[in-house]
Design a protein around this motif. Structure first.
Motif, PDB file in Angstrom:
ATOM      1  N   LYS A   1      40.370 -47.866 -17.770  1.00 32.62           N
ATOM      2  CA  LYS A   1      39.266 -47.831 -16.825  1.00 32.62           C
ATOM      3  C   LYS A   1      38.778 -46.577 -16.558  1.00 32.62           C
ATOM      4  O   LYS A   1      39.620 -45.899 -15.775  1.00 32.62           O
ATOM      5  CB  LYS A   1      39.894 -48.768 -15.747  1.00 32.62           C
ATOM      6  N   LEU A   2      37.521 -46.630 -16.354  1.00 29.11           N
ATOM      7  CA  LEU A   2      36.817 -45.363 -16.030  1.00 29.11           C
ATOM      8  C   LEU A   2      36.389 -45.491 -14.225  1.00 29.11           C
ATOM      9  O   LEU A   2      35.892 -46.478 -13.800  1.00 29.11           O
ATOM     10  CB  LEU A   2      35.719 -44.745 -16.567  1.00 29.11           C
ATOM     11  N   ASP A   3      36.920 -44.310 -13.683  1.00 24.43           N
ATOM     12  CA  ASP A   3      36.509 -44.408 -11.908  1.00 24.43           C
ATOM     13  C   ASP A   3      34.857 -43.970 -11.977  1.00 24.43           C
ATOM     14  O   ASP A   3      34.809 -42.670 -11.806  1.00 24.43           O
ATOM     15  CB  ASP A   3      37.420 -43.586 -11.185  1.00 24.43           C
ATOM     16  N   ILE A   4      34.006 -45.008 -12.040  1.00 20.86           N
ATOM     17  CA  ILE A   4      32.617 -44.724 -12.147  1.00 20.86           C
ATOM     18  C   ILE A   4      32.232 -43.932 -10.889  1.00 20.86           C
ATOM     19  O   ILE A   4      31.396 -43.074 -11.038  1.00 20.86           O
ATOM     20  CB  ILE A   4      31.852 -46.067 -12.498  1.00 20.86           C
ATOM     21  N   GLU A   5      32.599 -44.544  -9.690  1.00 17.84           N
ATOM     22  CA  GLU A   5      32.091 -43.748  -8.396  1.00 17.84           C
ATOM     23  C   GLU A   5      32.425 -42.472  -8.402  1.00 17.84           C
ATOM     24  O   GLU A   5      31.830 -41.458  -7.994  1.00 17.84           O
ATOM     25  CB  GLU A   5      32.828 -44.632  -7.276  1.00 17.84           C
ATOM     26  N   LYS A   6      33.716 -42.003  -8.890  1.00 15.61           N
ATOM     27  CA  LYS A   6      34.158 -40.531  -8.842  1.00 15.61           C
ATOM     28  C   LYS A   6      33.442 -39.826  -9.794  1.00 15.61           C
ATOM     29  O   LYS A   6      33.037 -38.703  -9.591  1.00 15.61           O
ATOM     30  CB  LYS A   6      35.694 -40.539  -9.345  1.00 15.61           C
ATOM     31  N   LEU A   7      33.099 -40.377 -10.939  1.00 14.12           N
ATOM     32  CA  LEU A   7      32.407 -39.739 -12.097  1.00 14.12           C
ATOM     33  C   LEU A   7      30.834 -39.449 -11.618  1.00 14.12           C
ATOM     34  O   LEU A   7      30.316 -38.258 -11.827  1.00 14.12           O
ATOM     35  CB  LEU A   7      32.473 -40.592 -13.246  1.00 14.12           C
ATOM     36  N   SER A   8      30.276 -40.425 -10.898  1.00 17.90           N
ATOM     37  CA  SER A   8      28.917 -40.343 -10.543  1.00 17.90           C
ATOM     38  C   SER A   8      28.773 -39.078  -9.541  1.00 17.90           C
ATOM     39  O   SER A   8      27.531 -38.384  -9.201  1.00 17.90           O
ATOM     40  CB  SER A   8      28.249 -41.533 -10.224  1.00 17.90           C
ATOM     41  N   ASN A   9      29.643 -38.642  -8.479  1.00 13.00           N
ATOM     42  CA  ASN A   9      29.581 -37.963  -7.764  1.00 13.00           C
ATOM     43  C   ASN A   9      30.138 -36.464  -8.147  1.00 13.00           C
ATOM     44  O   ASN A   9      29.828 -35.438  -7.302  1.00 13.00           O
ATOM     45  CB  ASN A   9      30.768 -38.316  -6.333  1.00 13.00           C
ATOM     46  N   LEU A  10      30.287 -36.284  -9.174  1.00 12.45           N
ATOM     47  CA  LEU A  10      30.663 -35.077  -9.607  1.00 12.45           C
ATOM     48  C   LEU A  10      29.462 -34.437 -10.052  1.00 12.45           C
ATOM     49  O   LEU A  10      28.374 -34.545 -10.650  1.00 12.45           O
ATOM     50  CB  LEU A  10      31.622 -35.157 -11.023  1.00 12.45           C
ATOM     51  N   LYS A  11      29.706 -32.731  -9.898  1.00 12.52           N
ATOM     52  CA  LYS A  11      28.903 -31.799 -10.389  1.00 12.52           C
ATOM     53  C   LYS A  11      28.960 -31.363 -11.624  1.00 12.52           C
ATOM     54  O   LYS A  11      30.178 -31.384 -12.131  1.00 12.52           O
ATOM     55  CB  LYS A  11      28.852 -30.773  -9.177  1.00 12.52           C
ATOM     56  N   LEU A  12      28.008 -30.897 -12.206  1.00  9.29           N
ATOM     57  CA  LEU A  12      28.246 -30.326 -13.524  1.00  9.29           C
ATOM     58  C   LEU A  12      29.315 -29.116 -13.726  1.00  9.29           C
ATOM     59  O   LEU A  12      29.725 -28.995 -14.716  1.00  9.29           O
ATOM     60  CB  LEU A  12      26.871 -29.921 -14.245  1.00  9.29           C
ATOM     61  N   SER A  13      29.375 -28.570 -12.477  1.00 12.86           N
ATOM     62  CA  SER A  13      30.253 -27.298 -12.642  1.00 12.86           C
ATOM     63  C   SER A  13      31.515 -27.878 -12.786  1.00 12.86           C
ATOM     64  O   SER A  13      32.440 -26.950 -13.340  1.00 12.86           O
ATOM     65  CB  SER A  13      30.166 -26.491 -11.283  1.00 12.86           C
ATOM     66  N   ASP A  14      31.972 -28.709 -11.907  1.00 13.10           N
ATOM     67  CA  ASP A  14      33.498 -28.962 -12.053  1.00 13.10           C
ATOM     68  C   ASP A  14      33.758 -30.571 -12.848  1.00 13.10           C
ATOM     69  O   ASP A  14      34.069 -31.481 -12.470  1.00 13.10           O
ATOM     70  CB  ASP A  14      33.995 -29.207 -10.847  1.00 13.10           C
TER      71      ASP A  14
END
Ligand SMILES: [Zn+2]
Lengths: 227, 61
Positions: free
Chosen positions: A194-207
């Protein structure tokens, strides 16, 4: 009496009551019972497909049940209530009983099995397995198995989540057995990711950090990948 | 007493036993063969396979 024995004694009584109710409420679509022992009395909740048939005409059947619970099983002050099963298709006992009733009416076993298979899968189950055994077409007894979806056969997942229901009928040619296994919709699978989609969408490209979470408390360690 | 068959065979009523193999019965099916007495279960091995999972035991075979 030791604590272990006391616990087993209680569970044994519960198993006996369940067996009695299953035999008694065959036609009412019996699907399980909850028994809670309290200091005031015993709360017995019966789950059935047709609650009206459990209660009977003017509460005749339910009165009989509570009397038997008192006299035969020695339960003090039983408080019997009936609840309707929300999705009877996902209850293996109910479906096994329905298949058996259809076989009694003389419907072909193959047709009944596929009908039940479709009903259960449409109700949202992840997997179904139906076994019908007996003298199906010839004098020689045979077992036919119908499957759909996923079905774990071994390990904790098979013991923990898979629900099994059995029923039998005596027809003209001999006794027939029906076994229904259902893998419920809310049950997980060990290999599921399962992928944590909420966490993924909040991520910046830098990290950019990809976290793979295995959704079970037993086997997986929760693998972590970093880029 | 009733004469049964030929010769001197006579049938007696079953003995009223207080102990021994004849009184250790499965409380589910009534057999005296293969009864588990541990924890005062009094369930035979065949019934055990069916109902012990609901008592919290793990049944493997
Ligand atoms: Zn037995």
């Amino acid at each position: 009496m030791s604590a272990v024995r006391q616990l087993l004694e209680k569970r044994k009584k519960k198993a006996e009551i369940e067996e009695y109710l299953r035999e008694k409420l065959k036609d009412a679509g019996f699907g399980g019972v909850d028994i809670i022992f309290t200091p005031i009395g015993t709360r017995v909740t019966i789950y059935a497909m047709h609650p009206g048939r459990v209660i009977g005409p003017r509460g005749k059947t339910i009165k009989e049940i509570s009397e038997t619970l008192m006299n035969k099983f020695g339960i003090e002050n039983p408080n019997v209530t009936v609840t309707e099963i929300e999705v009877p298709e996902l209850n293996p006992y109910v479906m096994a009983q329905r298949i058996v009733q259809a076989l009694e009416r003389g419907i072909r076993h193959r047709r009944v099995a596929f009908w039940a298979l479709r009903r259960i899968m449409d109700a949202g189950a992840r997997g179904v397995e139906i076994e019908i055994s007996g003298k199906l077409t010839s004098a020689r007894a045979r077992t036919e198995k119908y499957t759909a979806g996923l079905m774990p056969k071994s390990g904790d997942y098979a013991l923990q989540y898979v629900k099994v229901g059995k029923a039998s009928v005596l027809l003209k040619t001999g006794i027939f057995g029906v076994k229904v296994k259902i893998y419920p919709p809310d049950a997980p699978l060990p290999e599921e990711i399962k992928l944590d989609i909420e966490k993924l969408s909040n991520l910046k490209l830098s990290d950019v950090k990809v976290e793979v979470v295995e959704d079970n408390g037993q086997g997986g360690k929760g693998a972590k990948e970093e880029e | 007493m009733v004469e049964v068959g030929c010769g001197d065979v006579k049938q007696k009523p079953p003995k009223d036993r207080k102990f021994g193999k004849g009184v250790v019965k499965c409380r589910r099916c009534g057999t005296t063969v293969g009864v588990i007495r541990k924890y005062k279960l009094y369930i035979c091995r065949r019934c055990a396979n069916e109902i012990l999972p609901s008592l919290g035991f793990k049944v493997y075979e």
